[in-house]
Enzyme design. Structure first.
Site, short mmCIF file in Angstrom:
data_model
loop_
_atom_site.label_atom_id
_atom_site.label_comp_id
_atom_site.label_asym_id
_atom_site.label_seq_id
_atom_site.Cartn_x
_atom_site.Cartn_y
_atom_site.Cartn_z
N ARG A 82 -9.55 16.97 1.00
CA ARG A 82 -8.75 16.55 -0.15
C ARG A 82 -7.37 16.03 0.27
NH1 ARG A 82 -6.83 20.22 -3.20
NH2 ARG A 82 -8.45 21.77 -2.86
N TYR A 136 -8.40 -2.95 -20.26
CA TYR A 136 -9.75 -2.38 -20.24
C TYR A 136 -9.81 -1.24 -21.28
CZ TYR A 136 -13.36 0.87 -18.75
OH TYR A 136 -14.41 1.74 -18.74
N ASP A 201 -2.84 -4.40 -13.23
CA ASP A 201 -4.25 -4.18 -12.90
C ASP A 201 -4.80 -5.51 -12.39
OD1 ASP A 201 -7.06 -3.98 -13.02
OD2 ASP A 201 -6.92 -2.34 -14.46
N LYS A 226 -15.55 -2.68 -8.81
CA LYS A 226 -15.89 -4.05 -9.17
C LYS A 226 -15.95 -4.94 -7.91
CE LYS A 226 -15.87 -2.34 -13.32
NZ LYS A 226 -14.92 -1.32 -13.46
C1 LIG Z 1 -9.69 -3.92 -15.50
C2 LIG Z 1 -10.23 -2.53 -15.29
N1 LIG Z 1 -9.39 -1.56 -14.91
C3 LIG Z 1 -9.82 -0.29 -14.73
C4 LIG Z 1 -11.14 0.07 -14.95
C5 LIG Z 1 -11.59 1.48 -14.75
O1 LIG Z 1 -12.28 1.57 -13.52
P1 LIG Z 1 -13.46 2.60 -13.21
O2 LIG Z 1 -14.61 2.28 -14.11
O3 LIG Z 1 -13.71 2.39 -11.76
O4 LIG Z 1 -12.91 3.97 -13.49
C6 LIG Z 1 -12.04 -0.92 -15.33
C7 LIG Z 1 -13.46 -0.59 -15.56
O5 LIG Z 1 -14.22 -1.40 -16.05
C8 LIG Z 1 -11.58 -2.25 -15.51
O6 LIG Z 1 -12.40 -3.24 -15.90
#
Ligand SMILES: Cc1ncc(COP(=O)(O)O)c(C=O)c1O
Length: 407
Positions: A82, A136, A201, A226
Site C-alpha cells: 500500500r 463525467y 480531467d 480508457k
Molecule cells: C472523463 C472521465 N473521468 C473519470 C472517470 C472515472 O473513471 P473510472 O471509471 O476509471 O473510475 C470516467 C469514467 O468513465 C470518465 O469518463
C-alpha cells in the site's frame, strides 16, 4: 549495499530525471523503462509482492517517518504494497513524462483518483469546489451529493473567478468534456483560478492531443481505464501533478487503500507504448465518421472537438435507443478508449445518475449518443452505423418542394 532491487529502482528514477526532453512517441515506449537494458531485461518485470523483507527495523521506522512527513516515494523497497509498488511506479514515471509533470500517482480507478484529490484538499480545510458542467456522470454525482464532505458551485468558465471563496480548494473541468465533447480554454481557466489548483480531467484528449499542465493545470486526472490502458481490460486512475501534491496524494492512497494492482500497472505501461499510434489512428477515423454523420439527414447535430480525438457525439432525429439496439459490429457499451468501437446513450448510462434537469442544462440531450471510435476500418464502422441509424427521415414537404424546384 545496494540490493539488485535498490539499484534498479534508483537507476530508473535517476535516468528519468536526467534525460533530455524526448518526443512524445519516444517517451511513450521508453519512459519508465530506462533501466531495463542495464538489468539485462527487455520487458518490465512484474513485482506482485505485498510485503518486503527487511532485517533493519530502525531503518524501516525512519523511512516510514519520512513518508508520513511529505509523502515522497520511499528510497529502496516499499515496505508494504500500500506504500508503493515498483511496477506501478514505472507506469507513474512514464505518465508523468508524457504529461510533463514532476510526478504521477496511480489509483485503483479514476473515481478513486478524484476522491483522493478531494480528500487532500478538504483535509486542508478547503472543502469548496468550483466545477464546470458537463463532467463525467459519476464525477458530477460525487461533487453534487457531497459524498466526501465537499460543497460544489457549478458555473461556466467565465464565472469561475467570481465563484471562488476563501475555502475553495479546487477548480475542476473536463476538456473535451464527457459526453458533449465541449471544450474549455484551459489557459484562460487556469488564469481565472488564481492560486486555487485547477484539476483538468484529460481522459478524452490524452497527452497525445493536449497537455493541460503546460496550460496551467496543477492536477491532470485520467480515468486510465480508457485510452491509457487502451484495451478495455484494466481499471485504473492516475493524477499527474507536482511533487508536493503527489506526496499528499500518496499519503491519502496509503491511508485509504485505493491502490493500483501491479498487474494493472504493467498493462498500463504496455498500453502507454502504443498510446500515440492508437489515438492518432482512431482520431482520423473519428473525424471521418463525424463528417459523414454531419452530412446525414438522420442526424440532428454532431459534436466533435476542435482538438480532434477519437470520441464523437451526435444527436439523432429518431430514437437513440433504436441505434443502440441496432449496432452489430460496434459494441453497445459504456466506457471508451479501447481498440474497438463502443457506443452508449449518456442519458441512460454514463450520466443517468445526474439529475435530469442538470443533465439537460449541461447540454446532454436525451437524443445524444456518445461513440468511442476504435481501430476498425472506417467503411465497416460506417456500414454498421448506417444500418443502425435506420431508414432516412422522410423529406419535409418544404424540402421536397425545394428539391423539385431545383431539378
Ligand atoms: C472523463 C472521465 N473521468 C473519470 C472517470 C472515472 O473513471 P473510472 O471509471 O476509471 O473510475 C470516467 C469514467 O468513465 C470518465 O469518463
Amino acid at each position: 549495499m545496494d540490493t539488485p532491487f535498490d539499484s534498479a529502482r534508483t537507476t530508473a528514477y535517476d535516468d528519468v530525471r536526467t534525460t533530455a526532453p524526448r518526443a512524445l512517441a519516444t517517451e511513450a515506449v521508453h519512459a519508465g523503462r530506462d533501466d531495463l537494458a542495464r538489468q539485462g531485461l527487455h520487458a518490465p518485470p512484474i513485482d506482485l509482492s505485498t510485503t518486503y523483507p527487511s532485517y533493519d527495523s530502525r531503518a524501516e521506522a525512519a523511512r516510514i517517518d519520512a513518508f508520513a512527513g511529505d509523502g515522497a516515494e520511499l528510497d529502496g523497497p516499499p515496505v508494504y504494497g500500500r506504500l508503493g509498488n515498483p511496477t506501478v511506479a514505472r507506469f507513474e514515471t512514464a505518465l508523468a513524462r508524457l504529461e510533463g509533470t514532476e510526478a504521477a500517482v496511480a489509483f485503483a480507478s479514476g473515481m478513486a483518483a478524484l476522491s483522493a484529490v478531494l480528500l487532500v484538499r478538504s483535509a486542508m480545510g478547503l472543502r469548496h469546489v468550483v466545477a464546470v458542467r458537463p463532467l463525467y456522470g459519476c464525477s458530477d454525482h460525487l461533487l453534487t451529493a457531497g459524498l466526501l464532505g465537499t460543497e460544489v458551485t457549478w458555473t461556466d468558465p467565465a464565472g469561475i473567478a467570481d465563484a471562488l471563496r476563501p475555502d475553495t480548494g479546487l477548480v475542476m473541468v473536463e476538456s473535451p468534456a464527457n459526453p458533449t465533447l465541449a471544450e474549455v480554454d484551459l489557459r484562460a481557466v487556469a488564469h481565472a483560478c488564481g492560486s486555487v489548483p485547477l484539476l483538468a480531467d484529460n481522459t478524452f484528449a490524452t497527452p497525445v492531443l493536449q497537455r493541460p499542465a503546460e496550460q496551467g493545470a496543477r492536477l491532470v486526472l485520467h480515468s486510465a481505464t480508457k485510452y491509457l490502458g487502451g484495451h478495455g481490460d484494466v481499471m485504473a486512475g492516475v493524477v499527474a501533478c507536482d511533487e508536493e501534491l503527489a506526496g499528499r496524494l500518496r499519503q491519502v492512497r496509503f491511508a485509504t487503500g485505493g491502490v493500483l494492482h501491479p498487474l494493472a500497472g504493467y498493462l498500463l505501461l504496455r498500453g502507454l507504448s502504443t498510446l500515440p499510434v492508437r489515438v492518432r489512428a482512431a482520431s482520423a477515423t473519428a473525424a471521418d465518421l463525424a463528417a459523414r454523420l454531419a452530412a446525414d439527414p438522420r442526424v440532428a447535430r454532431v459534436h466533435y472537438p476542435r482538438i480532434g480525438g477519437a470520441m464523437v457525439a451526435f444527436e439523432v432525429h429518431g430514437d437513440p435507443h433504436a441505434v443502440i439496439g441496432g449496432v452489430r459490429l460496434i459494441t453497445p457499451a459504456v466506457s471508451l478508449g479501447s481498440v474497438d468501437t463502443l457506443i452508449q446513450h449518456p442519458a441512460s448510462i454514463s450520466h443517468r445518475i445526474v439529475d435530469a434537469e442538470d443533465r439537460r442544462g449541461a447540454g446532454v440531450s436525451d437524443r445524444l449518443l456518445r461513440m468511442s471510435v476504435g481501430l476498425e476500418d472506417v467503411e465497416d464502422l460506417w456500414a454498421d452505423l448506417d444500418a443502425a441509424l435506420g431508414e432516412p427521415r422522410p423529406e419535409s414537404p418544404e424540402v421536397k418542394r425545394l428539391h423539385e424546384a431545383m431539378s
